[in-house]
Scaffold this motif. Sequence first.
Motif, PDB file in Angstrom:
ATOM      1  N   ALA A 148       1.034  -1.210   0.087  1.00 28.11           N
ATOM      2  CA  ALA A 148      -0.137   0.037   0.132  1.00 28.11           C
ATOM      3  C   ALA A 148       0.820   1.301   0.033  1.00 28.11           C
ATOM      4  O   ALA A 148       1.872   1.305   0.675  1.00 28.11           O
ATOM      5  N   LEU A 149       0.561   2.289  -0.814  1.00 28.17           N
ATOM      6  CA  LEU A 149       1.186   3.405  -0.780  1.00 28.17           C
ATOM      7  C   LEU A 149       0.243   4.576  -0.137  1.00 28.17           C
ATOM      8  O   LEU A 149      -0.860   4.888  -0.085  1.00 28.17           O
ATOM      9  N   ILE A 150       0.928   5.413   0.911  1.00 24.06           N
ATOM     10  CA  ILE A 150       0.303   6.176   1.745  1.00 24.06           C
ATOM     11  C   ILE A 150       0.656   7.674   1.610  1.00 24.06           C
ATOM     12  O   ILE A 150       2.007   7.781   1.665  1.00 24.06           O
ATOM     13  N   ILE A 151       0.260   8.459   1.241  1.00 23.75           N
ATOM     14  CA  ILE A 151       0.475   9.998   0.986  1.00 23.75           C
ATOM     15  C   ILE A 151      -0.207  11.087   1.843  1.00 23.75           C
ATOM     16  O   ILE A 151      -1.548  10.978   1.500  1.00 23.75           O
ATOM     17  N   SER A 152       0.357  11.704   2.472  1.00 17.56           N
ATOM     18  CA  SER A 152      -0.449  12.727   3.269  1.00 17.56           C
ATOM     19  C   SER A 152       0.127  14.045   3.451  1.00 17.56           C
ATOM     20  O   SER A 152       1.521  14.103   3.604  1.00 17.56           O
ATOM     21  N   GLY A 153      -0.825  14.918   3.075  1.00 18.71           N
ATOM     22  CA  GLY A 153      -0.034  16.168   3.049  1.00 18.71           C
ATOM     23  C   GLY A 153      -0.764  17.247   1.946  1.00 18.71           C
ATOM     24  O   GLY A 153      -1.833  17.016   1.724  1.00 18.71           O
ATOM     25  N   ASP A 154      -0.126  18.213   1.822  1.00 13.53           N
ATOM     26  CA  ASP A 154      -0.810  19.331   0.779  1.00 13.53           C
ATOM     27  C   ASP A 154      -0.549  19.011  -0.575  1.00 13.53           C
ATOM     28  O   ASP A 154       0.146  19.491  -1.600  1.00 13.53           O
ATOM     29  N   ILE A 155      -1.507  18.159  -0.992  1.00 20.00           N
ATOM     30  CA  ILE A 155      -1.640  17.421  -2.263  1.00 20.00           C
ATOM     31  C   ILE A 155      -2.789  17.789  -2.887  1.00 20.00           C
ATOM     32  O   ILE A 155      -3.864  18.046  -2.486  1.00 20.00           O
ATOM     33  N   ASP A 156      -2.746  17.776  -4.399  1.00 18.25           N
ATOM     34  CA  ASP A 156      -3.887  17.617  -5.146  1.00 18.25           C
ATOM     35  C   ASP A 156      -4.405  16.329  -5.459  1.00 18.25           C
ATOM     36  O   ASP A 156      -3.719  15.442  -6.069  1.00 18.25           O
TER      37      ASP A 156
END
Length: 864
Positions: A148-156
């Motif tokens: 699983a790939l997890i990305i958290s932050g100021d993203i579109d």
Amino acid sequence: MILMRKALLAILFFSVLLAPQVLSAQSAPSFKRAPEITEGSMPNGIKYYLVRNSSDKGYANMALVQKNQTDAAALAGALAELADFPAHAPYRLLGDGGVGYGPDGYVSWLPEAAVVRFDGVPFYDTAVADSVTLMMFDLMKTSPGDQALIISGDIDVAKLSERLYLLSLSVPARSGAAPEEAYQWRSSEFIRARFTQNKTSGFCTIGASYDYPRLSAEEAAAGVATVSRTYADMLGIILGKRLRDAFYDKGIPMAGAGSLYKESARTSGDERFSFCVNTPVQYAMPAAGLFAQVLASLDSQGATLQEITDARSQIQAAALKESVTPLDNAGYIEKCISAYLRGGDLASPADRYEYFSKRRLQPRQDLGFFNSFVSDIIDPAANLTVSVDVPGDYSHLQDSICTAFRSTLAEPTSLLAGRDKSAAADTVRLARTAKRVKPRGQDTPDPVTGGVYINFPGDFRVLYKKSDTVKGRFEYAFLLNGGLESIPGITPGEAPFVSDMPGLYSVSGRSPRQFADMLCANGISMSTELSLSDFRITGDAPSDKLELLVKSLVAFATDRRPDAEAYSYYRKCEALRLQLAAGTQEAFRDLMLDTMSPGAPYLYSRDPIALTDDLPSRVETYLAGQFAKCDDGLLVIIGDVEEARLKTIMGQYAAHFTTSGRTSLRAVNPLAVSTVSTTKTADLATMATGNGLPSAHVAVSLPLPYSIDNSAAAAIAFSAVARQIRSALADAGMYCTVTTRTEQVPAERYILLVDCYPCAADGLPEGVEVAAPDEVLFLLGTAISSVRVPDAATVKALREHFLASMDAAQKQPSALVEEALLRNSLGKDIVSSYKERINSVNVDAVSRVLDMVRESPRAEYIVR
């Protein structure tokens, strides 16, 4: 009995809406997924979680979770060399981009998975963000299993989803996870013992851990997990208070007591509730027996109705605070990892608070359920591990301590009953109302907070602002000008203790513990701080407890006295706490700050020898003078409070605050700042406490006037320094924390603090080894001296980051209170026109700060 716990939790979850009834845990409905979290699967079957979180504007954290990954060499090799990055090693690209190591390096090893983490990826830098994202997909190829790939932050989220879809086409579908070993609960009917030795000359730690069956993935995602966590938190509160009172009553020093609950969503093994106490080794035997007595009393007698009532109030207040506190990117990463690996829920803190606010259980019902919950966990012997950590010279005590613990649990002859009187209810001895007064004249607008000053006879002032950011609560502060130098005979090493003294006062006939418990049980937090400029009482409270808070402030101002017994016990405990704190990161920082401030050596480090017999009386002399002139101060109330109600309550109590008709001259002696760099060294072999690791620490003090534009320029400059340091440490196998602090008295300055520690070896790239502290110190010095001025585009992005953090702060009552205190104590206004002033910060302003960073003397500390 322990296996009845799951059914009990399901009943309790449904008690929010229904009368208690027998239900299966699997039938409990799950919380909704938080709206900021998007989850799905890519064409190759790899799962993803994308979290839109703007709390850290311009940045994001990324994690790749690989189930059943055991090939450490493959990951280490990939971090050192990837086909898509032929010119540079991936870890070097990460370091150069400001994405440094964490304590585990880049790879954390969990029992069921490997987790690759890249924290603080600058998404404002498209080149870096794209490279790191591509790197994640290359790393997917190191494992054939589920991921699983997890990305958290100021993203579109929409644009990033498209990019993930395209990149996933280059990674074939994984073959799936290998069969997992089924979890099995293994009960134990015997007390297990774990012995360790420390290098101190005189303290020991005694702990008790109870294991019990974990929830299934389905149960962990449902409300039953929330109930379990709630009752574990209640157990920690009640057990902590009983231990505190028992040790105090017996005169046994305790440096601290801590509880830890490892829930199913956070671990792959059994659930565990642990509690430990630190005490001098000469008290080890009675401390062990007392600890066991407290546990035995909970097992056989249960908690009292009053304890449950007080604990519920604290839990509800904590849930409300959590519901309005933005979760950071690291928190979201952990939440998503738990959801993917163990079925943890993805609920928002607001949904959790809604659950608490709708609970319909009456206290007596809650008490019965809680005591059943506790009796299923605490047992004289079953599923219990007793841990004992003593100095090497006292290792012969280990078996005796365990024996004392075991025998006390087995003989419930002198059990400690819980409190039979509610701390929340006993408020009758606080101040009664005095002559009612009315506000004098017109309210005066406050340009800093947007609130108003309400003036009462005698020039007693209240700064008020209505804020609905936190429903049902408000922040407060009581400020009195005139600080440390007004205390008779203040000496080096003594000042840091002074802020603790008000907590050792009896108030209106109540002991310090009783007064603190009364506030806590009513959801009121209260802390005191004495600085060079002022004395302040700060905290927050439920809106419906405004009158109780004001009465409590009146009581402290008019009817307090030093408690000799409390001070005597504090001195014993503080000596132990200071021994435990030696060698910690905070201790190093205090040492460096003292080194950089030869003109005020008493501001930071604590010296237990300075705890003289007359300190409480000297502080009381100071406080008596302060509270005799309450017009030279301010009461601040910001939050969910109606103005009419505030004026009515203050009209009843304002006359209690004595005013003098004059104000203090707030002259503070200037601080002499060190003009030479200093390096100190400690030998790890002689350090009894701390984390037991070699380390390097640097502090730089910039004599820069405190203002909002200087704060923005310093933040941008320090960000550039941090990026340069992470690049320098890429080949050193060290991770760093870079933090800043500001001081306004006795001199205005900005301080950069850098702390470096070795990473875990199994999380580092191939070929990278942990460097010696001396080498790391040299790398830090080189990085700080050679930091490059960021270009205009980077300055703009970092300026927007700082502005976003400032915008967010202006919505928080706590920040507004701090700004009000700053203006009324020191005349500083960092709010007016802050957007225009922040946006005016340019490359030249940042360059000037970086010149100061390079030229300013440093305080350095290494442990080797």
